[in-house]
Write a protein that holds these residues in place. Structure first.
Motif: not given
Length: 351
Positions: A147-172
């Protein structure tokens, strides 16, 4: 290497980023859930308000050739040229599929990614891997397209259910395991990290920076970039198994379980500290649940690993393993017996 923006004002950053690239046309690729939940949060962006969009089905089931064909048709309908731009706003499925559509339309047009999930931010949106699933195999058809750019903002994360937070956390956690012991230790306190936007934002930024540095050195995954596959050989097999069984699983959940298999194999092949295996096992059980496979699933899981696209030869799965935390080794080829042993230990640990 794509430039990252960590921003608290994504609407302004979208307009600044897209405006600076001067595309003749912009197509927004999103999914039906993001269109409903997140795009209203970006209503101050002129680009979001004025650009045509296509909302694909949410989830892995829509990540196929039929869906990407619809994106190609939409690009054709708006008169997109090689000077046009695809703005992917969504999770990993959106950036994978939208990126693949852009990579192949007119032999490649530009993309900008705005990940709306924690998983997307630390994994799919960065690094230029794009693709779709084919014949039951994840990302079997794809292309490298940065990609030309990647825009990372925590703003959309507030809409996520816990299972999606856990999903991303595993990659971290995966990123920390192969790169930085202190970072890994800090991430083991998930409540502290996820409960503080500043700490979470800094952790995401660190993961993105680590991945970007690796991709810059090895954009086509000839060597170093393979460290990013830690946990994915077994993880993708688990993911395919659960889809086959009609059971829900996130990519991150599958990778979290794949990491345990990788750590067990690391102990068997490279002498990785068994105490570290137990420590991770306890973390996994607390947050990611019991085993994803049954005894009768062994052959299916083995077959999926034998057919993994990272293999040089069918039937010889290649793993990224660890000598110790922060010391990865790529292209390790355990024997079939060693893989079976690791899967059996994995089941015993989570029973």
């Amino acid at each position: 290497m794509a430039q990252q923006y960590l921003t608290l004002n994504p609407s302004e950053t979208i307009d600044k980023t897209v405006g600076g690239l001067h595309p003749d046309k912009v197509l927004i690729v999103t999914d039906i859930n993001v269109e409903r939940e997140v795009l209203p949060l970006l209503r101050e962006s002129g680009v979001v308000a004025e650009s045509p969009r296509i909302a694909i089905p949410a989830g892995e089931s829509g990540k196929n050739i039929e869906t990407v064909t619809k994106v190609w048709h939409k690009l054709g309908d708006i008169g997109a040229t090689r000077q046009s731009l695809v703005l992917n706003i969504g999770g990993g499925v959106v950036s994978d599929l939208g990126g693949f559509a852009a990579a192949t339309f007119k032999r490649g047009i530009r993309t900008v990614n705005l990940p709306t999930t924690l998983l997307g931010a630390v994994d799919a949106a960065t690094g230029g891997k794009t693709g779709i699933d084919f014949r039951g195999l994840k990302n079997e058809i794809g292309a490298f397209h940065l990609p030309e750019k990647v825009i990372v903002s925590p703003l959309p994360f507030a809409t996520l259910p816990q299972r999606e937070i856990l999903s991303g956390y595993a990659e971290m956690v995966k990123t920390a395991l192969f790169s930085d012991r202190n970072f890994y230790i800090n991430l083991m306190d998930m409540e502290k990290v996820v409960g503080d936007n500043r700490i979470l934002g800094e952790a995401v930024e660190k993961c993105v920076r680590i991945k970007d540095e690796i991709v810059a050195q090895d954009p086509l995954e000839k060597g170093l970039r393979k460290v990013l596959n830690l946990g994915h050989t077994a993880g993708h097999a688990f993911e395919s198994l659960r889809i086959r069984m009609g059971l829900e699983v996130t990519h991150g959940q599958a990778v979290a379980h794949g990491l345990l298999v990788a750590l067990i194999l690391s102990h068997i092949k490279l002498g990785f500290d068994s105490n570290e295996v137990y420590h991770y096992r306890n973390f996994l059980r607390k947050y990611y649940g019991s085993s994803l496979m049954r005894c009768e699933d062994m052959e299916y899981v083995m077959e999926k690993m034998n057919n993994d696209k990272k293999n040089l030869n069918y039937g010889t799965p290649l793993f990224t393993l660890l000598k110790s935390i922060g010391e990865p080794e790529i292209n390790v080829a355990p024997t079939g017996d060693e893989i079976r042993q690791a899967l059996e230990i994995y089941q015993d640990y989570l029973s």
